[in-house]
Design a protein around this motif. Structure first.
Motif, short mmCIF file in Angstrom:
data_model
loop_
_atom_site.label_atom_id
_atom_site.label_comp_id
_atom_site.label_asym_id
_atom_site.label_seq_id
_atom_site.Cartn_x
_atom_site.Cartn_y
_atom_site.Cartn_z
N GLY A 297 26.68 34.86 -1.15
CA GLY A 297 27.22 34.71 -2.49
C GLY A 297 28.27 33.62 -2.50
O GLY A 297 28.72 33.17 -1.43
N ALA A 298 28.64 33.17 -3.69
CA ALA A 298 29.68 32.14 -3.80
C ALA A 298 30.46 32.35 -5.09
O ALA A 298 29.86 32.64 -6.13
CB ALA A 298 29.07 30.75 -3.79
N VAL A 299 31.77 32.23 -4.99
CA VAL A 299 32.62 32.25 -6.18
C VAL A 299 33.07 30.83 -6.45
O VAL A 299 33.60 30.16 -5.55
CB VAL A 299 33.85 33.16 -5.98
CG1 VAL A 299 34.74 33.14 -7.22
CG2 VAL A 299 33.42 34.58 -5.66
N PHE A 300 32.83 30.36 -7.67
CA PHE A 300 33.27 29.04 -8.07
C PHE A 300 34.60 29.21 -8.81
O PHE A 300 34.65 29.94 -9.81
CB PHE A 300 32.26 28.40 -9.04
CG PHE A 300 30.93 28.07 -8.43
CD1 PHE A 300 30.09 29.05 -7.93
CD2 PHE A 300 30.49 26.75 -8.39
CE1 PHE A 300 28.85 28.74 -7.39
CE2 PHE A 300 29.24 26.42 -7.86
CZ PHE A 300 28.42 27.41 -7.35
N ALA A 301 35.63 28.55 -8.32
CA ALA A 301 36.95 28.69 -8.95
C ALA A 301 37.37 27.36 -9.57
O ALA A 301 37.12 26.28 -9.01
CB ALA A 301 37.98 29.11 -7.92
#
Ligand code: PLP
Length: 445
Positions: A297-301
């Motif tokens: 998964g990846a969180v884009f901030a």
């Protein structure tokens, strides 16, 4: 094609696996076992071909058995199977973060890696708290979710989620200070809308009511799925997401889009935030990131969030959060190969060209017995069935099982049949998928 197919387990050999989100006893008395997959299809253990109408579980966007991913994973396993990312790094983690930041809305260019959608959601919630604290607003601790929302199964995601069956057994352990917006499904006003429903933008104004109740200074973030899948495919009314954005901006509240299912081409653009032209502050992803081949998964901030957190004294760890397998090298290799396929085959925008035919095919089911609504956007579709009296979900479950028997895999959630086929689907396969579903719906009382 998968070379090795394992022998069928006997009935007692099914006992040990406690299956997730499954009616275990029912399943084990009549198991549906998949043995191999290629392109648009699965094959059951006894050799039947099943067309995949749900991209596995909303994740196999480039279709099954992609050789390029297998080769990238194999190469990476042979080069370096694992490397830590706590106070260490490895090149393809940085390469992947750069590639992802180029796909997202331009300000969302700081990427935190996780291993699932649930971890992405809990990570985004924690980053929201860390951001406000870094800005001297540590009293902003509340989260606002939405009824019928699904944000995975961590305690954070379960708390902001709004599906009662996922919450009720764990009620005492929900995060404190969470409130929920009303959901946007309204069959009375919007039944059989094509694409986004016209009615309902005003439902976003409920956020103002919650702000008046709790005070903006206590609220860290609002989290919604731009289109929710697991809750039964709920579409945002035209203007709804823009209104949420405006209210969040006015009150310094972060807006989180959970794009675990809408990300990576499902809606005809790389992300729903691009399709709807509303940029969140944080965006959670997983599933299509690696085509489902390796968990990631990846969180884009937003850069402003990263920058605020970087104000800690030099040499200190800025965010006490991470996973042993954050940016796992094998997952990074799978993701890079997946992004290459998406680019080469134009899959991140293919749903836009297929969606008119998808929409037409879906809406041919209007008028069939018990069909009370049809919803669609991009390559997402839902057929809502009238529930049987006193037996919610039973009719749709029967449809799901019969579909499987008749050669297509769809997804049942409550009384909704949801579909999200691999983005490689061909027009004639769309027709076959919907013809089979239509025929099954006619067979079910
Ligand atoms: C919107 C959304 N968020 C989070 C999740 C959880 O993802 P995972 O099952 O990978 O933890 C899902 C899974 O379906 C999802 O649809």
């Amino acid at each position: 094609m998968n070379a090795q197919v394992h022998p069928l387990p006997s009935n007692t050999e099914l006992d040990a696996f406690w299956m997730p989100f499954t009616a275990n006893r029912q399943f084990k008395s009549g198991p549906r076992l998949l043995a191999r997959a290629q392109g648009m299809h699965y094959w059951t253990a006894d050799g039947r071909e099943i067309m995949d109408g749900v991209a596995g579980l909303w994740c196999v966007n480039a279709g099954h058995g992609r050789r390029e991913i297998t080769e990238a994973v194999t190469r990476q396993l042979g080069t370096m199977e694992f490397a830590p990312t706590f106070q260490m790094g490895h090149p393809i983690a940085f390469e992947l973060a750069n590639r992802l930041s180029e796909l997202a809305p331009s300000s969302l260019d700081r990427i935190f890696f996780t291993n699932s959608g649930s971890e992405s959601v809990d990570t985004a919630l924690k980053i929201a708290l860390a951001y406000h604290r870094a800005k001297g607003a540590g009293q902003r601790t509340r989260f606002i979710g939405r009824e019928k929302g699904y944000h995975g199964v961590g305690f954070g995601g379960t708390s902001v989620g709004g599906m009662v069956n996922n919450r009720k057994a764990f009620a005492s352990a929900m995060l404190p200070g969470v409130d929920h917006l009303q959901h946007t499904l309204n069959i009375e006003h919007n039944a059989f809308s094509r694409g986004l429903p016209q009615w309902g933008a005003h439902l976003a104004n409920e956020l103002e009511r919650l702000i008046a109740l709790h005070d903006a200074s206590t609220i860290a973030a609002v989290i919604v799925e731009p289109i929710s899948g697991s809750g039964g495919v709920l579409l945002p009314p035209v203007g709804y997401l823009k209104r949420l954005r405006e209210i969040c901006d006015k009150n310094d509240i972060l807006l989180i889009f959970d794009e675990v299912i809408t990300g990576f081409g499902r809606v005809g653009k790389p992300f729903a935030s691009l399709a709807f032209d509303v940029t969140p502050d944080l965006m959670t992803t997983a599933k299509g990131l690696t085509n489902g081949a390796i968990p990631m998964g990846a969180v884009f901030a937003h850069r402003k969030i990263y920058d605020a957190c970087m104000q800690a004294p030099e040499g200190t760890i800025e965010l006490f959060h991470g996973y042993t397998y954050s940016a796992h090298p094998v997952a990074c290799a799978a993701a890079l190969a997946t992004l290459d396929i998406y680019k080469k085959e134009g899959l991140l925008t293919r749903a836009a060209s297929l969606s008119p035919q998808w929409e037409d095919a879906l809406h041919t089911l209007r008028g069939l017995p018990h069909v009370i609504d049809i919803r669609n956007y991009g390559l997402i579709g839902a057929v809502e069935l009238e529930p049987r009296a006193g037996k919610p979900g039973a009719r749709a479950f029967e449809v799901f099982v019969k579909c499987f028997e008749q050669g297509i895999m769809v997804r049942q959630t409550g009384d909704t049949i949801a579909m999200s086929p691999p983005l490689i689907i061909e027009p004639k396969q769309i027709a076959r998928l919907l013809e089979t579903l239509s025929s099954v719906i006619r067979q079910v009382a």
